[in-house]
Motif scaffolding. Sequence first.
Motif, PDB file in Angstrom:
ATOM      1  N   THR A  72      47.594  46.553  39.686  1.00 45.38           N
ATOM      2  CA  THR A  72      46.672  45.821  38.819  1.00 45.38           C
ATOM      3  C   THR A  72      45.470  46.712  38.517  1.00 45.38           C
ATOM      4  O   THR A  72      44.817  47.235  39.426  1.00 45.38           O
ATOM      5  N   VAL A  73      45.190  46.886  37.239  1.00 43.97           N
ATOM      6  CA  VAL A  73      44.023  47.646  36.799  1.00 43.97           C
ATOM      7  C   VAL A  73      43.084  46.696  36.056  1.00 43.97           C
ATOM      8  O   VAL A  73      43.532  45.868  35.261  1.00 43.97           O
ATOM      9  N   ALA A  74      41.801  46.796  36.345  1.00 41.25           N
ATOM     10  CA  ALA A  74      40.815  45.925  35.699  1.00 41.25           C
ATOM     11  C   ALA A  74      40.053  46.684  34.627  1.00 41.25           C
ATOM     12  O   ALA A  74      39.685  47.850  34.811  1.00 41.25           O
ATOM     13  N   LEU A  75      39.830  46.017  33.503  1.00 35.53           N
ATOM     14  CA  LEU A  75      39.006  46.538  32.412  1.00 35.53           C
ATOM     15  C   LEU A  75      37.821  45.602  32.237  1.00 35.53           C
ATOM     16  O   LEU A  75      38.006  44.401  32.111  1.00 35.53           O
ATOM     17  N   ARG A  76      36.625  46.137  32.215  1.00 32.47           N
ATOM     18  CA  ARG A  76      35.437  45.295  32.145  1.00 32.47           C
ATOM     19  C   ARG A  76      34.628  45.539  30.874  1.00 32.47           C
ATOM     20  O   ARG A  76      34.427  46.676  30.453  1.00 32.47           O
ATOM     21  N   THR A 130      49.820  44.600  35.987  1.00 32.59           N
ATOM     22  CA  THR A 130      48.911  43.627  35.373  1.00 32.59           C
ATOM     23  C   THR A 130      47.610  44.286  34.966  1.00 32.59           C
ATOM     24  O   THR A 130      47.053  45.108  35.702  1.00 32.59           O
ATOM     25  N   VAL A 131      47.123  43.894  33.788  1.00 32.21           N
ATOM     26  CA  VAL A 131      45.803  44.322  33.330  1.00 32.21           C
ATOM     27  C   VAL A 131      44.849  43.142  33.463  1.00 32.21           C
ATOM     28  O   VAL A 131      45.041  42.108  32.822  1.00 32.21           O
ATOM     29  N   ARG A 132      43.863  43.269  34.325  1.00 28.85           N
ATOM     30  CA  ARG A 132      42.844  42.244  34.502  1.00 28.85           C
ATOM     31  C   ARG A 132      41.728  42.485  33.475  1.00 28.85           C
ATOM     32  O   ARG A 132      41.178  43.588  33.406  1.00 28.85           O
ATOM     33  N   LEU A 133      41.407  41.474  32.710  1.00 28.61           N
ATOM     34  CA  LEU A 133      40.346  41.561  31.702  1.00 28.61           C
ATOM     35  C   LEU A 133      39.120  40.827  32.224  1.00 28.61           C
ATOM     36  O   LEU A 133      39.186  39.642  32.543  1.00 28.61           O
ATOM     37  N   GLY A 152      36.133  36.058  42.041  1.00 28.36           N
ATOM     38  CA  GLY A 152      37.517  36.525  42.102  1.00 28.36           C
ATOM     39  C   GLY A 152      37.940  37.559  41.092  1.00 28.36           C
ATOM     40  O   GLY A 152      39.135  37.862  40.991  1.00 28.36           O
ATOM     41  N   ALA A 153      37.001  38.149  40.372  1.00 29.52           N
ATOM     42  CA  ALA A 153      37.376  39.100  39.327  1.00 29.52           C
ATOM     43  C   ALA A 153      38.136  40.309  39.870  1.00 29.52           C
ATOM     44  O   ALA A 153      38.979  40.881  39.173  1.00 29.52           O
ATOM     45  N   MET A 154      37.856  40.703  41.114  1.00 27.55           N
ATOM     46  CA  MET A 154      38.464  41.919  41.651  1.00 27.55           C
ATOM     47  C   MET A 154      39.564  41.651  42.672  1.00 27.55           C
ATOM     48  O   MET A 154      40.057  42.584  43.307  1.00 27.55           O
ATOM     49  N   GLU A 155      39.967  40.404  42.822  1.00 30.60           N
ATOM     50  CA  GLU A 155      41.034  40.089  43.777  1.00 30.60           C
ATOM     51  C   GLU A 155      42.345  40.753  43.355  1.00 30.60           C
ATOM     52  O   GLU A 155      42.817  40.555  42.236  1.00 30.60           O
ATOM     53  N   GLY A 156      42.911  41.546  44.247  1.00 32.65           N
ATOM     54  CA  GLY A 156      44.177  42.208  43.973  1.00 32.65           C
ATOM     55  C   GLY A 156      44.091  43.416  43.060  1.00 32.65           C
ATOM     56  O   GLY A 156      45.127  43.976  42.681  1.00 32.65           O
TER      57      GLY A 156
END
Length: 391
Positions: A72-76, A130-133, A152-156
Amino acid sequence: MIHQKIKEAIQTYSEELTELRRKLHSEPEVSWEEENTTAFICEYLENLGIPYRRTNPTGVIANVAGAKVGKTVALRADIDALPVEELNKDLPYASKEDGKMHACGHDAHTAMLLIAAKALNESKEELPGTVRLIFQPAEEAATGAREMVKQGAMEGVDNVFGIHIWSQMPTHKVSCTPGPSFASADIVKVTFKGKGGHGAMPHDCIDAAIVASSFVMNVQTVVSRTIDPQRPAVLTIGKMDVGTRFNVIAENAVIEGTVRCFDNETRAHIEKQIEQYAENVANIYGASAEVEYIRGTQPVINDEYSAKFVQQVASGAFGEDVLYTEKPTMGGEDFSFYLDEAPGSFALVGSGNPEKDTEWAHHHGKFNIDEDALATGAELYAQYAWAYLNE
């Protein structure tokens, strides 16, 4: 590493990208008041079929889930505006809200991430992971990121990536260097209490104005004389509230300022020194001092691997010439709180163009961006996520 379908999608949606940015620019909302902006983001994601949830009180967290299991990679992107009066009154998309303006580029960040989400969603059958937005409120208040993490934005999340439009860099250029990028940003408040009285009888008083002035002049030596010159630091006093009338000796003085640096050892040293200077200056004059030191954002330190990975993605998407080395800034960014949870990096995308008058400083009433930079930012978001998940 570069997905051609994503590149073509961003190009196809370039006109929509500009329209999104202009709509957001014309309807600014300041920190923790981003109700309409949040609703607009939710509606846009819903139309794309991307599942999301609203955070409290504003902000959005969403997921583009690939058909294959993976990381999972997050984009902020940050979504708030500033309490700044728009001076670009002739723009057809100028702010409709008096005293409020997107004077830092968050409108661009939001629009870029929405279009990046659209492009990624169209390729989700090929996406391994998964891409977390993260559409974050209240960056300008330096409280939004911490709250999003709590919710919870950074969970996983395995890796996190953010972008900031940068008017001090030429349009299209991308800078993401390992190590310090943005400084910590703290607030200091010092209250001096003396003894008030008649302006004609200073011998019966303890003049808080004199105490405060002495402190302001002397506290600058904390940086110039107690810190290694090779460790950058800034101590700025931005506000003094002293006295009530021209012929009254001030009993109270309140001073407010900010401290910026790139490492927590220097930060702790400055905090301790401010307390000592305030106490000792007050003692000289027979006054008292109370210091409130508020730690704001952490320094943004780009993970070496992630920053170099951004450089690879950017050069692969746009060519080697796109890479630019921007020096670290003493500006603050609460993206740092995401980096406490997972490795990642924060990139700058240039939007400065003298021919379009877009080189004004961030937070200025004439700030604007070269909209040609929007596609660069949107594609960088999407291509980074794609490349990271396919690594």
